[in-house]
Design an enzyme around this catalytic site. Structure first.
Site, mmCIF file in Angstrom:
data_model
loop_
_atom_site.group_PDB
_atom_site.id
_atom_site.type_symbol
_atom_site.label_atom_id
_atom_site.label_comp_id
_atom_site.label_asym_id
_atom_site.label_seq_id
_atom_site.Cartn_x
_atom_site.Cartn_y
_atom_site.Cartn_z
ATOM 1 N N ASP A 172 0.863 -1.177 0.000
ATOM 2 C CA ASP A 172 0.000 0.000 0.000
ATOM 3 C C ASP A 172 0.905 1.234 0.000
ATOM 4 O O ASP A 172 2.140 1.110 -0.058
ATOM 5 C CB ASP A 172 -0.924 -0.034 1.224
ATOM 6 C CG ASP A 172 -2.210 0.759 1.017
ATOM 7 O OD1 ASP A 172 -2.296 1.513 0.033
ATOM 8 O OD2 ASP A 172 -3.120 0.645 1.854
ATOM 9 N N GLU A 192 0.080 4.636 1.821
ATOM 10 C CA GLU A 192 0.011 5.626 2.902
ATOM 11 C C GLU A 192 1.044 5.391 3.994
ATOM 12 O O GLU A 192 1.437 6.326 4.696
ATOM 13 C CB GLU A 192 -1.399 5.640 3.507
ATOM 14 C CG GLU A 192 -2.465 6.235 2.606
ATOM 15 C CD GLU A 192 -3.088 5.222 1.659
ATOM 16 O OE1 GLU A 192 -4.036 5.583 0.943
ATOM 17 O OE2 GLU A 192 -2.621 4.057 1.643
ATOM 18 N N HIS A 220 -2.631 -0.264 -3.711
ATOM 19 C CA HIS A 220 -3.099 1.092 -3.391
ATOM 20 C C HIS A 220 -3.972 1.635 -4.518
ATOM 21 O O HIS A 220 -3.596 1.571 -5.702
ATOM 22 C CB HIS A 220 -1.915 2.041 -3.194
ATOM 23 C CG HIS A 220 -2.331 3.474 -3.034
ATOM 24 N ND1 HIS A 220 -2.945 3.948 -1.901
ATOM 25 C CD2 HIS A 220 -2.259 4.530 -3.889
ATOM 26 C CE1 HIS A 220 -3.220 5.235 -2.044
ATOM 27 N NE2 HIS A 220 -2.820 5.608 -3.245
ATOM 28 N N HIS A 266 -1.606 1.203 6.674
ATOM 29 C CA HIS A 266 -2.043 2.305 7.535
ATOM 30 C C HIS A 266 -3.089 1.820 8.526
ATOM 31 O O HIS A 266 -3.733 0.783 8.330
ATOM 32 C CB HIS A 266 -2.624 3.439 6.693
ATOM 33 C CG HIS A 266 -3.695 2.972 5.749
ATOM 34 N ND1 HIS A 266 -5.000 2.770 6.142
ATOM 35 C CD2 HIS A 266 -3.637 2.627 4.440
ATOM 36 C CE1 HIS A 266 -5.708 2.336 5.116
ATOM 37 N NE2 HIS A 266 -4.904 2.227 4.066
ATOM 38 N N HIS A 278 -7.712 5.346 7.221
ATOM 39 C CA HIS A 278 -9.008 5.086 6.601
ATOM 40 C C HIS A 278 -9.190 3.572 6.486
ATOM 41 O O HIS A 278 -8.265 2.803 6.760
ATOM 42 C CB HIS A 278 -9.117 5.731 5.212
ATOM 43 C CG HIS A 278 -8.182 5.162 4.197
ATOM 44 N ND1 HIS A 278 -6.847 5.537 4.108
ATOM 45 C CD2 HIS A 278 -8.372 4.230 3.238
ATOM 46 C CE1 HIS A 278 -6.268 4.866 3.132
ATOM 47 N NE2 HIS A 278 -7.178 4.056 2.579
ATOM 48 N N GLU A 331 -8.050 -2.298 7.094
ATOM 49 C CA GLU A 331 -7.418 -3.058 6.013
ATOM 50 C C GLU A 331 -6.398 -4.060 6.541
ATOM 51 O O GLU A 331 -6.238 -5.156 5.987
ATOM 52 C CB GLU A 331 -6.785 -2.100 5.018
ATOM 53 C CG GLU A 331 -7.815 -1.315 4.223
ATOM 54 C CD GLU A 331 -7.213 -0.182 3.416
ATOM 55 O OE1 GLU A 331 -6.102 -0.352 2.884
ATOM 56 O OE2 GLU A 331 -7.869 0.876 3.307
#
Length: 275
Positions: free
Chosen positions: A8, A10, A61, A105, A117, A135
């Site tokens: 990902d 972030e 992502h 994240h 998020h 996630e």
């Protein structure tokens, strides 16, 4: 051995703002380069420990088209593009020996966490069997359903803490300390990559000591959605109903794989705007 590296954006070192993760923003190209370099560090670490390993890298992502293919370590294969089965975990199967989560994240509503998020800004919370999962947890449980342990996770300190709470044995690398949604004290990217390479080698070596995160069914799932129109769409799915609270839908799945796919579908529905 076979390893799946899910990457990902972030949680990559140096990244703190959506301008670095959004293809439509000015600093995105720099973010892609940082993301690809951290993926390469983890590939190198896996192959330091297991030189003959089959390494798949899943771009995980946004569009799933962020990693720079021409700059990725040529010893790995890249999974990119969408839609695809297993989403952020595309390429994972029962023959996979270890999953490694890079640049992840913390879940929505937690923090301080950089760019926190869950899937998108329309998913406020997901609770599986009463436990709130973002996630990290949702993907770790999907890997666990296939018997695959998550042996490494990197991101900010909040993401690492979330993983440690789910599976205490997982190796974590905090590449930055979150100060807020768009602020952090971050390691130099080269220092982060050095730590990731060493940690990946260690994690793969200890893969048999780290248990998969297994959630056995049947499982009651509740999803809090930001948009009322998404709830209207969600209730068209057989088995999904409105739950207590104006923002919540619920369903019961016979196993985690079914729950995971329905959650992904709800996340996709949440991106649809009213006509």
């Amino acid at each position: 051995m076979k390893a799946l590296i899910s990457v990902d954006m972030e949680g990559i070192s140096g990244i703190v703002h959506s301008s670095e993760t959004n293809p439509e923003r000015y600093d995105y190209q720099r973010g892609r380069e940082l993301m690809t370099a951290e993926a390469n560090a983890v590939i190198a670490g896996v192959l330091d420990a297991e030189p003959t390993a089959d390494v798949l890298v899943a771009d995980a992502h946004g569009t799933f088209r962020n990693l720079l293919p021409e700059r990725l370590d040529r010893r790995a294969r890249l999974v990119r593009g969408k839609p695809r089965a297993l989403n952020m975990l595309a390429g994972l199967d029962e023959k996979t020996d270890a999953a490694l989560f890079v640049g992840y994240h913390v879940r929505a509503g937690e923090g301080p966490g950089v760019l926190a998020h869950t899937m998108n800004g329309e998913i406020l919370d997901v609770r599986v069997a009463g436990r709130s999962l973002g996630e990290i947890g949702l993907n770790a449980a999907m890997a666990g359903h296939l018997g695959v342990p998550v042996v490494l996770l990197s991101g900010d300190d909040a993401a690492c803490a979330e993983m440690a709470d789910l599976v205490p044995g997982t190796v974590t690398v905090a590449v930055k300390e979150a100060l807020g949604m768009a602020a952090a004290v971050t390691l130099h990217p080269e220092e982060a990559r050095d730590r990731l390479r060493r940690a990946a080698a260690d994690a793969v070596t200890r893969r048999t000591e780290i248990p998969p995160l297994a959630l056995t069914g049947p499982l009651h799932v509740e999803v809090d959605l930001a948009g009322p129109h998404t709830i209207d769409l969600a209730t068209l799915i057989p088995g999904v109903s409105r739950a207590a609270g104006a923002r919540t839908v619920a369903f019961t799945a016979p196993d985690y794989a079914t729950a995971y796919r329905l959650i992904l579908l709800l996340a996709q529905l949440a991106t649809i705007r009213p006509a």
